[in-house]
Design a protein around this motif. Sequence first.
Motif, PDB file in Angstrom:
ATOM      1  N   SER A 164       0.826  -1.206   0.000  1.00  0.00           N
ATOM      2  CA  SER A 164       0.000   0.000   0.000  1.00  0.00           C
ATOM      3  C   SER A 164       0.860   1.255   0.000  1.00  0.00           C
ATOM      4  O   SER A 164       1.949   1.280   0.590  1.00  0.00           O
ATOM      5  CB  SER A 164      -0.949   0.008   1.208  1.00  0.00           C
ATOM      6  OG  SER A 164      -0.232   0.118   2.407  1.00  0.00           O
ATOM      7  N   VAL A 165       0.356   2.281  -0.669  1.00  0.00           N
ATOM      8  CA  VAL A 165       1.049   3.567  -0.724  1.00  0.00           C
ATOM      9  C   VAL A 165       0.078   4.661  -0.303  1.00  0.00           C
ATOM     10  O   VAL A 165      -1.082   4.677  -0.716  1.00  0.00           O
ATOM     11  CB  VAL A 165       1.630   3.829  -2.134  1.00  0.00           C
ATOM     12  CG1 VAL A 165       0.536   3.837  -3.195  1.00  0.00           C
ATOM     13  CG2 VAL A 165       2.427   5.134  -2.164  1.00  0.00           C
ATOM     14  N   ASN A 166       0.555   5.565   0.564  1.00  0.00           N
ATOM     15  CA  ASN A 166      -0.275   6.668   1.048  1.00  0.00           C
ATOM     16  C   ASN A 166      -0.390   7.752  -0.018  1.00  0.00           C
ATOM     17  O   ASN A 166       0.617   8.268  -0.504  1.00  0.00           O
ATOM     18  CB  ASN A 166       0.346   7.278   2.310  1.00  0.00           C
ATOM     19  CG  ASN A 166       0.235   6.357   3.494  1.00  0.00           C
ATOM     20  OD1 ASN A 166      -0.781   6.351   4.188  1.00  0.00           O
ATOM     21  ND2 ASN A 166       1.256   5.569   3.741  1.00  0.00           N
ATOM     22  N   ILE A 167      -1.620   8.101  -0.344  1.00  0.00           N
ATOM     23  CA  ILE A 167      -1.884   9.137  -1.355  1.00  0.00           C
ATOM     24  C   ILE A 167      -2.970  10.060  -0.804  1.00  0.00           C
ATOM     25  O   ILE A 167      -4.028   9.579  -0.367  1.00  0.00           O
ATOM     26  CB  ILE A 167      -2.377   8.503  -2.681  1.00  0.00           C
ATOM     27  CG1 ILE A 167      -1.312   7.561  -3.270  1.00  0.00           C
ATOM     28  CG2 ILE A 167      -2.765   9.578  -3.695  1.00  0.00           C
ATOM     29  CD1 ILE A 167      -0.077   8.235  -3.786  1.00  0.00           C
ATOM     30  N   ASN A 168      -2.722  11.374  -0.812  1.00  0.00           N
ATOM     31  CA  ASN A 168      -3.796  12.282  -0.407  1.00  0.00           C
ATOM     32  C   ASN A 168      -4.635  12.668  -1.628  1.00  0.00           C
ATOM     33  O   ASN A 168      -4.309  12.304  -2.762  1.00  0.00           O
ATOM     34  CB  ASN A 168      -3.253  13.511   0.337  1.00  0.00           C
ATOM     35  CG  ASN A 168      -2.337  14.376  -0.516  1.00  0.00           C
ATOM     36  OD1 ASN A 168      -2.509  14.501  -1.727  1.00  0.00           O
ATOM     37  ND2 ASN A 168      -1.354  14.992   0.124  1.00  0.00           N
ATOM     38  N   ARG A 169      -5.701  13.385  -1.393  1.00  0.00           N
ATOM     39  CA  ARG A 169      -6.632  13.692  -2.492  1.00  0.00           C
ATOM     40  C   ARG A 169      -5.973  14.515  -3.584  1.00  0.00           C
ATOM     41  O   ARG A 169      -6.221  14.295  -4.772  1.00  0.00           O
ATOM     42  CB  ARG A 169      -7.863  14.413  -1.931  1.00  0.00           C
ATOM     43  CG  ARG A 169      -8.687  13.536  -1.001  1.00  0.00           C
ATOM     44  CD  ARG A 169      -9.952  14.215  -0.512  1.00  0.00           C
ATOM     45  NE  ARG A 169     -10.701  13.337   0.396  1.00  0.00           N
ATOM     46  CZ  ARG A 169     -11.977  13.463   0.670  1.00  0.00           C
ATOM     47  NH1 ARG A 169     -12.685  14.450   0.138  1.00  0.00           N
ATOM     48  NH2 ARG A 169     -12.594  12.626   1.498  1.00  0.00           N
ATOM     49  N   GLU A 170      -5.138  15.456  -3.181  1.00  0.00           N
ATOM     50  CA  GLU A 170      -4.434  16.304  -4.148  1.00  0.00           C
ATOM     51  C   GLU A 170      -3.544  15.456  -5.055  1.00  0.00           C
ATOM     52  O   GLU A 170      -3.525  15.624  -6.279  1.00  0.00           O
ATOM     53  CB  GLU A 170      -3.591  17.339  -3.395  1.00  0.00           C
ATOM     54  CG  GLU A 170      -2.944  18.387  -4.272  1.00  0.00           C
ATOM     55  CD  GLU A 170      -3.854  19.564  -4.565  1.00  0.00           C
ATOM     56  OE1 GLU A 170      -3.579  20.261  -5.552  1.00  0.00           O
ATOM     57  OE2 GLU A 170      -4.812  19.789  -3.821  1.00  0.00           O
ATOM     58  N   GLN A 171      -2.787  14.536  -4.446  1.00  0.00           N
ATOM     59  CA  GLN A 171      -1.894  13.672  -5.215  1.00  0.00           C
ATOM     60  C   GLN A 171      -2.683  12.734  -6.124  1.00  0.00           C
ATOM     61  O   GLN A 171      -2.285  12.482  -7.267  1.00  0.00           O
ATOM     62  CB  GLN A 171      -1.004  12.872  -4.261  1.00  0.00           C
ATOM     63  CG  GLN A 171      -0.006  13.727  -3.497  1.00  0.00           C
ATOM     64  CD  GLN A 171       0.638  12.977  -2.354  1.00  0.00           C
ATOM     65  OE1 GLN A 171       0.076  12.022  -1.824  1.00  0.00           O
ATOM     66  NE2 GLN A 171       1.819  13.403  -1.955  1.00  0.00           N
ATOM     67  N   LEU A 172      -3.781  12.225  -5.603  1.00  0.00           N
ATOM     68  CA  LEU A 172      -4.616  11.308  -6.385  1.00  0.00           C
ATOM     69  C   LEU A 172      -5.050  11.938  -7.700  1.00  0.00           C
ATOM     70  O   LEU A 172      -5.105  11.272  -8.733  1.00  0.00           O
ATOM     71  CB  LEU A 172      -5.855  10.923  -5.561  1.00  0.00           C
ATOM     72  CG  LEU A 172      -6.861   9.988  -6.238  1.00  0.00           C
ATOM     73  CD1 LEU A 172      -6.304   8.579  -6.333  1.00  0.00           C
ATOM     74  CD2 LEU A 172      -8.177   9.981  -5.477  1.00  0.00           C
ATOM     75  N   MET A 173      -5.340  13.241  -7.666  1.00  0.00           N
ATOM     76  CA  MET A 173      -5.843  13.938  -8.843  1.00  0.00           C
ATOM     77  C   MET A 173      -4.731  14.555  -9.685  1.00  0.00           C
ATOM     78  O   MET A 173      -4.998  15.287 -10.641  1.00  0.00           O
ATOM     79  CB  MET A 173      -6.840  15.022  -8.397  1.00  0.00           C
ATOM     80  CG  MET A 173      -8.020  14.486  -7.605  1.00  0.00           C
ATOM     81  SD  MET A 173      -8.984  13.237  -8.491  1.00  0.00           S
ATOM     82  CE  MET A 173      -9.829  14.292  -9.685  1.00  0.00           C
TER      83      MET A 173
END
Length: 229
Positions: free
Chosen positions: A67-76
């Motif tokens: 698993s890799v941590n991704i915030n909403r900004e990074q996701l988009m």
Amino acid sequence: MPTYRYFVQPQIDAKTNTIVSYELLMKQLTSQGWRLPESFTSIDPQIIADLLVETTKVLSLKVRRCSVNINREQLMTTPIAEAIIKSQKQLYPTKLIVELTEEDGPQKYSIEDLLPRLKSFVKKGMQLSLDDVGTGNNYFHEIQELLPLASEIKFALQNFNKEFKDPKIQQKIHFWHAISIEYGLRLVLEGIEDHSDNKLSNELGIKLKQGYYFSRPQLLNLPQDSIAV
């Protein structure tokens, strides 16, 4: 230019006492040693993308899930989204889990904004994990729309001032355990620090765990690191 690397922390299946997943945690090398970046959103997305691709290449075939941590900004952000897709191809047959964190970025994204991208990831064989449920913006009514798409939810003991033995904490865990059963999700309990934490989590029927009791995050060196950075 700052140096970043991923550290890996195992997720343990308490029933078999085996490692079933690794979580990737990005850290920055500072004069005081390795530290969490002050803001993940301020890191150049291409740096994150390149590091993720390099790291998952090293990890391929080592574990069933990663698993890799991704915030909403990074996701988009397009480079990061493309790196996630490339990483899943490299890791196959290992599943890449996109662990959605609640770290705020400069732009606010709603669940409706996120859904098309998350659905496309799931269609490409990835899984979705919802981090830090029960805190911040991740209360049930805020993430309810994402639950049918998710494979995993994570409850972090370290997010609370109260001790694990506090009945209110256990009540929250009972709630999310019930939610995980209702939606057919894995429930991971983070922040298992010692033997008593582990024992109590067993009594609560928790199977999947993370924490210093099992292992601290370990630096994952890349092939180009001639010496440990």
